[in-house]
Design a protein around this motif. Structure first.
Motif, PDB file in Angstrom:
ATOM      1  N   GLU A  10     101.515 162.455 -33.261  1.00  0.00           N
ATOM      2  CA  GLU A  10     102.123 161.703 -32.156  1.00  0.00           C
ATOM      3  C   GLU A  10     102.651 160.354 -32.660  1.00  0.00           C
ATOM      4  O   GLU A  10     103.731 159.907 -32.263  1.00  0.00           O
ATOM      5  N   ARG A 120      99.964 150.781 -37.697  1.00  0.00           N
ATOM      6  CA  ARG A 120     100.179 152.219 -37.496  1.00  0.00           C
ATOM      7  C   ARG A 120     100.179 152.935 -38.852  1.00  0.00           C
ATOM      8  O   ARG A 120      99.591 154.015 -38.990  1.00  0.00           O
ATOM      9  N   GLU A 182      91.155 153.544 -26.468  1.00  0.00           N
ATOM     10  CA  GLU A 182      92.351 153.813 -25.658  1.00  0.00           C
ATOM     11  C   GLU A 182      93.390 152.710 -25.860  1.00  0.00           C
ATOM     12  O   GLU A 182      94.580 152.990 -26.061  1.00  0.00           O
ATOM     13  N   GLU A 183      92.944 151.460 -25.812  1.00  0.00           N
ATOM     14  CA  GLU A 183      93.877 150.337 -25.924  1.00  0.00           C
ATOM     15  C   GLU A 183      94.507 150.272 -27.316  1.00  0.00           C
ATOM     16  O   GLU A 183      95.701 149.977 -27.450  1.00  0.00           O
ATOM     17  N   THR A 186      97.092 153.079 -27.663  1.00  0.00           N
ATOM     18  CA  THR A 186      98.290 152.718 -26.894  1.00  0.00           C
ATOM     19  C   THR A 186      99.115 151.683 -27.662  1.00  0.00           C
ATOM     20  O   THR A 186     100.343 151.782 -27.740  1.00  0.00           O
ATOM     21  N   TYR A 187      98.447 150.697 -28.234  1.00  0.00           N
ATOM     22  CA  TYR A 187      99.124 149.653 -29.014  1.00  0.00           C
ATOM     23  C   TYR A 187      99.863 150.245 -30.216  1.00  0.00           C
ATOM     24  O   TYR A 187     100.979 149.840 -30.536  1.00  0.00           O
ATOM     25  N   GLN A 191     100.286 156.986 -26.832  1.00  0.00           N
ATOM     26  CA  GLN A 191      99.932 156.901 -25.414  1.00  0.00           C
ATOM     27  C   GLN A 191      99.352 158.214 -24.884  1.00  0.00           C
ATOM     28  O   GLN A 191      98.425 158.211 -24.070  1.00  0.00           O
ATOM     29  N   ARG A 192      99.867 159.329 -25.359  1.00  0.00           N
ATOM     30  CA  ARG A 192      99.370 160.613 -24.873  1.00  0.00           C
ATOM     31  C   ARG A 192      97.911 160.809 -25.260  1.00  0.00           C
ATOM     32  O   ARG A 192      97.096 161.275 -24.452  1.00  0.00           O
ATOM     33  N   SER A 194      95.779 158.449 -25.820  1.00  0.00           N
ATOM     34  CA  SER A 194      95.012 157.505 -25.013  1.00  0.00           C
ATOM     35  C   SER A 194      94.749 158.078 -23.624  1.00  0.00           C
ATOM     36  O   SER A 194      93.628 157.995 -23.102  1.00  0.00           O
ATOM     37  N   LEU A 195      95.764 158.683 -23.013  1.00  0.00           N
ATOM     38  CA  LEU A 195      95.590 159.306 -21.691  1.00  0.00           C
ATOM     39  C   LEU A 195      94.625 160.482 -21.773  1.00  0.00           C
ATOM     40  O   LEU A 195      93.856 160.735 -20.834  1.00  0.00           O
TER      41      LEU A 195
END
Length: 307
Positions: A10, A120, A182-183, A186-187, A191-192, A194-195
């Motif tokens: 991702e 990243r 999660e945060e 997302t950073y 995002q997927r 994290s969700l």
């Protein structure tokens, strides 16, 4: 495929749309936290063939260097075999050929988003995240103390403070709090994932709530059953010793109701009594019956002793 591998794929997809400066910062993170990064050898190791190929393509595009990929067991390795290419990559990112101490050169972060892109790259190179169904755990594994400290500082500056420990000769920066994980994801651009963690956490919370409710109700039923057994035994003792007719009307009514309904709760006994007594009142009457039975037993023992 593992959850960690899904997260990295991702992040690779998220990196496709980033500016050139961020792509360079991300490659820098891949290089610095890869397997080797010095004048004699630059090598990157991963479980993902797609990530190994991305590493090679980025090297060629950004640093005009070539790396060869090969399969090693379950892993893929990408290695620069030309000494000239190794020197070119080191110079491209500001590292001297004779500098044996790995460090983060922040001049490679041109724009505001470059630090996130670098992190990243570091995640893609040396991090792993456990599937949330099992536990909440994300960690970066770094072979050098100074480099681990600089990575820790960058994460703190971004608002994602890790814990730091040493394990089997390497330094580990880790998170065990689901919200922190999660945060951070997302950073970094996942995002997927994290969700996904949020969804699993909500499912666990619901399941735990249901289990707590079941345990609570089971405990209540166990207490009710144990109390009923004691009450019925007390009523039988009173009947045998002096008869229920000797009891005041409220106690006699409670005794008869309990004898006829040994599995009923206090509330159900109140309803069977016609609603003229509260739950607290019914509990008091039944407790009084147990006390009377105990007193009858004590009196009987005293009479035996006196004789």
């Amino acid at each position: 495929m593992s959850f960690s591998s899904d997260v990295k794929l991702e992040l690779l997809r998220a990196a496709e749309e980033q500016p050139d400066c961020c792509a360079e910062a991300q490659l820098y993170g891949l290089l610095l936290f890869g397997r080797e990064f010095h004048a004699r050898s630059i090598r990157f190791s991963t479980e993902s063939r797609a990530l190994a190929e991305y590493f090679c393509a980025s090297l060629h595009t950004i640093a005009l260097a070539y790396a060869q990929t090969r399969s090693v067991g379950r892993k893929w390795e990408a290695e620069i075999v030309s000494p000239g290419d190794c020197l070119r990559v080191l110079e491209r990112f500001g590292h001297a050929p004779n500098d044996l101490t790995l460090r983060v050169i922040r001049e490679n972060f041109i724009e505001d988003g470059c630090a996130a892109a670098f992190l990243r790259g570091a995640f893609l190179a040396c991090a792993a995240v456990t599937t949330p169904q099992r536990q909440y755990h994300l960690e970066f594994t770094v072979g050098f103390r100074k480099l681990a400290g600089e990575l820790c500082a960058l994460l703190k500056e971004a608002g994602h403070v890790p814990k730091l420990s040493q394990r089997k000769g390497v330094w580990v920066l880790y998170y065990k709090d689901s919200t922190q994980i999660e945060e951070l994801l997302t950073y970094l651009g996942a995002q997927r994932a994290s969700l996904n963690i949020m969804g699993v956490k909500m499912e666990k919370d619901v399941r735990n709530h249901i289990n707590r409710q079941i345990n609570f109700e089971t405990a209540n039923m166990t207490r009710t059953a144990a109390a009923s057994v004691a009450q019925c035994a007390a009523i039988r003792h009173i009947r045998a010793q002096k008869g229920l007719e000797s009891l005041p009307d409220p106690l006699r009514q409670a005794a008869l109701l309990r004898e006829e309904n040994p599995e009923a709760s206090l509330q159900e006994l109140c309803e069977l009594a016609g609603g003229g007594v509260t739950r607290s009142g019914m509990n008091h009457r039944l407790r009084r019956l147990v006390e009377l039975a105990e007193q009858l037993t004590i009196d009987a023992c005293q009479r035996v002793v006196i004789r």
